[in-house]
Design an enzyme around this catalytic site. Structure first.
Site, PDB file in Angstrom:
ATOM      1  N   GLU A 211       0.839  -1.200   0.000  1.00 39.61           N
ATOM      2  CA  GLU A 211       0.000   0.000   0.000  1.00 39.61           C
ATOM      3  C   GLU A 211       0.879   1.258   0.000  1.00 39.61           C
ATOM      4  O   GLU A 211       0.631   2.196  -0.760  1.00 39.61           O
ATOM      5  CB  GLU A 211      -0.906  -0.025   1.239  1.00 39.61           C
ATOM      6  CG  GLU A 211      -2.081   0.903   1.158  1.00 39.61           C
ATOM      7  CD  GLU A 211      -2.979   0.811   2.401  1.00 39.61           C
ATOM      8  OE1 GLU A 211      -2.730  -0.053   3.276  1.00 39.61           O
ATOM      9  OE2 GLU A 211      -3.913   1.616   2.493  1.00 39.61           O
ATOM     10  N   GLY A 252      -8.581   5.147   7.137  1.00 46.17           N
ATOM     11  CA  GLY A 252      -9.393   5.023   8.330  1.00 46.17           C
ATOM     12  C   GLY A 252      -8.739   4.078   9.339  1.00 46.17           C
ATOM     13  O   GLY A 252      -8.823   4.290  10.547  1.00 46.17           O
ATOM     14  N   ALA A 253      -8.066   3.028   8.831  1.00 40.61           N
ATOM     15  CA  ALA A 253      -7.511   2.022   9.737  1.00 40.61           C
ATOM     16  C   ALA A 253      -5.988   1.956   9.752  1.00 40.61           C
ATOM     17  O   ALA A 253      -5.407   1.426  10.696  1.00 40.61           O
ATOM     18  CB  ALA A 253      -8.083   0.643   9.382  1.00 40.61           C
ATOM     19  N   SER A 254      -5.318   2.424   8.714  1.00 38.17           N
ATOM     20  CA  SER A 254      -3.845   2.420   8.751  1.00 38.17           C
ATOM     21  C   SER A 254      -3.309   3.679   8.105  1.00 38.17           C
ATOM     22  O   SER A 254      -4.019   4.401   7.392  1.00 38.17           O
ATOM     23  CB  SER A 254      -3.282   1.183   8.037  1.00 38.17           C
ATOM     24  OG  SER A 254      -3.377   1.324   6.644  1.00 38.17           O
ATOM     25  N   THR A 255      -2.017   3.929   8.385  1.00 40.36           N
ATOM     26  CA  THR A 255      -1.363   5.081   7.758  1.00 40.36           C
ATOM     27  C   THR A 255      -0.003   4.630   7.253  1.00 40.36           C
ATOM     28  O   THR A 255       0.634   3.766   7.863  1.00 40.36           O
ATOM     29  CB  THR A 255      -1.266   6.268   8.748  1.00 40.36           C
ATOM     30  OG1 THR A 255      -0.834   7.425   8.031  1.00 40.36           O
ATOM     31  CG2 THR A 255      -0.314   6.027   9.893  1.00 40.36           C
ATOM     32  N   GLN A 256       0.447   5.195   6.112  1.00 41.76           N
ATOM     33  CA  GLN A 256       1.706   4.789   5.507  1.00 41.76           C
ATOM     34  C   GLN A 256       2.624   5.989   5.309  1.00 41.76           C
ATOM     35  O   GLN A 256       2.140   7.073   4.977  1.00 41.76           O
ATOM     36  CB  GLN A 256       1.484   4.147   4.129  1.00 41.76           C
ATOM     37  CG  GLN A 256       0.855   2.774   4.137  1.00 41.76           C
ATOM     38  CD  GLN A 256      -0.617   2.791   4.490  1.00 41.76           C
ATOM     39  OE1 GLN A 256      -1.062   2.162   5.448  1.00 41.76           O
ATOM     40  NE2 GLN A 256      -1.396   3.539   3.754  1.00 41.76           N
TER      41      GLN A 256
END
Ligand SMILES: Nc1ccn([C@@H]2O[C@H](COP(=O)(O)OP(=O)(O)OP(=O)(O)O)[C@@H](O)[C@H]2O)c(=O)n1
Ligand SMILES: [Ca+2]
Length: 547
Positions: A211, A252-256
């Site tokens: 991602e 909403g659920a992860s950040t990269q």
């Protein structure tokens, strides 16, 4: 002068008449060389005239040749009518699914920057992970957007158009919580996608690393940073580092976070990726923080706050004053992001009441970032390796949605202090006033912009340690050209082999320059012939003029 010229031509014509009259008719046997047939009275004139004739014919033929050359160059090399190809990617995110249709000219598919988004369709309802209780409904939820794509792509190209579905953090969490449900959801969406008239290429959960990497590829492809031609190639060759932009994605659920660091240490190999794109090597750092997307970060925060609550009411500084929300405590801890905080509570419903206090909210959020243990030379948080930040960053998805709502995405970037005070001001506004002003915005989004603004600042300032200085290198962007910034374009480019490792052989000249050059060469050719004619067989008039 003109008169003299006229006389010269008259003489030539006169001689020609005489020659015709005195020459015997040409037969097969008695053909006489043309020169010997000329009467002696005119001296050298007949010789000159024949040469002139030949030169005239030659000049005429070269002009004709030049015209033919230009016509052939223009028509033969005219770009063929565009043969457009299409591709579909579904971004099955934790909060919702988006369907993207991309198009590109078939004959240019290995060039950089030619693929562009032509359609986006937001799927109604929750993200596919939201169908964990009714898995068979996940697939049918996509039908409406697939129909929309059918309308965009010409009928005869439906079968050849690849369709991919990539699910992100919501499905990663569901797989952790209930593997069986996650598989059923994926089977349901696969069934629907197979029944669409397109060329189904797979529905899977992509890793956080993918991602991050595909998001980085997307924005650098769209920004033209992989282009290795002309001046850019020359400039690149002068610099030791490649000028790419880092990518910051907040879901909403992860950040990269993904970027090319100045120096790469091998201390955390799981965070490093190696690419060879368009003939250049890239060493890229990436990390995806599961549970640090903005929805899950809020859940984590509430779970922590709950630990210190004795009764069923909680004052929350990250919501506006006057805002109220009730949450079910039993469902709350099923989520892998909050389950570590699970304990027994003497109440089943928790009532949250907003306080609208930005500073308190920031302190509250800070607890989500564990900065104490770092087994590497430098870390972001929770013991995760982070090399020193380098270059510009494109911050998209929820980074953009939130900052855009707060009017903080102008071209002339705001300073870190300006951003902080704008969020502080917004958080301090009473809920009834905010709701009245932004009545058209979904309450779920609106009620959380104060928290989200504070969370974004905490993540960037405390988590990744952006400073007042390098803050201005963050560019909040939703789209680049007509394409949304996100991982989907990079995913499709990779799966359709549209980004070659080596630079594809390209004609040295563009079509325009080619035609231009042909025209120029032809004109030069004609001019040279005319000039030669004038120099070596100067018409009498010119000779006299010069003398
Ligand atoms: N105009 C909008 C649109 C979305 N959101 C919020 O932004 C987040 C969604 O961001 P997105 O990038 O769409 O996340 P997902 O792809 O759904 O999640 P993930 O990538 O983590 O799977 C959600 O919290 C949603 O409430 C928002 O605040 N304002
Ligand atoms: Ca996302």
């Amino acid at each position: 002068m003109r008169k003299k010229q006229k006389t010269a031509w008259k003489e030539i014509l006169k001689w020609e008449k005489e020659a015709k009259m005195t020459s015997p008719p040409l037969g097969a046997d008695d053909a006489i060389p043309l020169q010997s047939a000329a009467p002696a009275v005119t001296g050298t004139k007949p010789k000159m005239s024949t040469t002139r004739k030949i030169l005239l014919i030659l000049g005429f033929l070269s002009t004709l040749a030049a015209i033919a050359l230009i016509t052939v160059a223009v028509t033969q090399n005219q770009p063929l009518p565009k043969n457009i190809k299409y591709g579909i990617v579904l971004d099955a995110g934790s909060s919702h699914t988006n369907l993207y249709v991309y198009e590109w000219p078939a004959e240019k598919e290995n060039d950089t920057g030619v693929v562009q988004q032509v359609e986006v369709c937001k799927v109604e309802g929750p993200g596919i992970s939201g169908y964990s209780q009714t898995t068979e409904k996940a697939g049918p939820s996509l039908v409406q957007c697939l129909r929309q794509a059918e309308g965009v792509i010409p009928l005869k190209q439906h079968q050849e158009t690849p369709v991919y579905l990539g699910a992100t953090a919501g499905m990663r969490l569901l797989r952790l919580e209930n593997k069986d449900a996650a598989e059923k959801v994926l089977s349901s969406v696969e069934k629907t996608l197979r029944s669409a008239p397109f060329n189904f290429q797979g529905a899977r959960i992509i890793s956080g690393q993918e991602e991050g990497a595909y998001g980085w590829i997307t924005i650098n492809y769209l920004l033209g940073n992989f282009k290795q031609s002309g001046w850019k190639k020359f400039l690149h060759s002068l610099k030791s580092v490649s000028e790419t932009s880092g990518a910051l994605d907040l879901g909403g659920a992860s950040t990269q976070i993904t970027f090319v660091p100045d120096e790469i240490s091998s201390e955390s190999p799981q965070n490093l990726l190696y690419f060879r794109l368009y003939g250049k090597d890239y060493r890229v750092y990436t990390h995806s923080f599961l549970c640090y997307g903005k929805d899950q970060a809020l859940q984590q925060k509430l779970a922590r706050d709950l630990q210190s609550t004795e009764n069923s009411s909680l004052f929350d500084p990250c919501f506006h004053q006057g805002y109220q929300r009730t949450i079910s405590v039993s469902n709350f801890f099923k989520n892998p992001c909050t389950s570590v905080e699970k304990k027994q509570f003497p109440f089943s419903q928790l009532h949250i009441e907003g306080e609208g206090n930005y500073e308190k909210c920031r302190r509250n959020i800070q607890n989500l970032f564990n900065k104490t243990d770092c087994p590497y030379s430098s870390c972001s948080f929770n013991g995760i390796y982070l090399p020193p930040l380098q270059g510009d960053f494109g911050a998209f998805s929820a980074f953009y949605f939130v900052m855009n709502f707060l009017n903080l995405t102008s071209d002339d970037p705001f300073t870190l202090d300006e951003v902080a005070s704008a969020i502080k001001k917004f958080c301090a506004r009473p809920w009834h006033e905010v709701k009245l002003q932004y009545h058209q915005i979904k309450e779920k989004y609106l009620s959380e912009y104060c928290f989200s603004g504070a969370y974004i600042l905490s993540l960037l300032e405390n988590g990744y340690e952006f400073t007042t200085e390098n803050w201005k290198r963050i560019h909040f962007l939703g789209k680049i050209g007509s394409s949304d910034a996100g991982w989907t374009l990079g995913y499709m480019l990779n799966l359709t082999n549209m980004i070659p490792a080596e630079e594809p052989p390209a004609p040295p000249l563009s079509y325009g320059s080619y035609v231009g050059l042909m025209v120029l060469c032809s004109l030069v050719l004609v001019s040279v012939i005319l000039l030669a004619w004038l120099l070596f067989h100067k018409p009498k008039c010119l000779q006299k003029g010069v003398v």
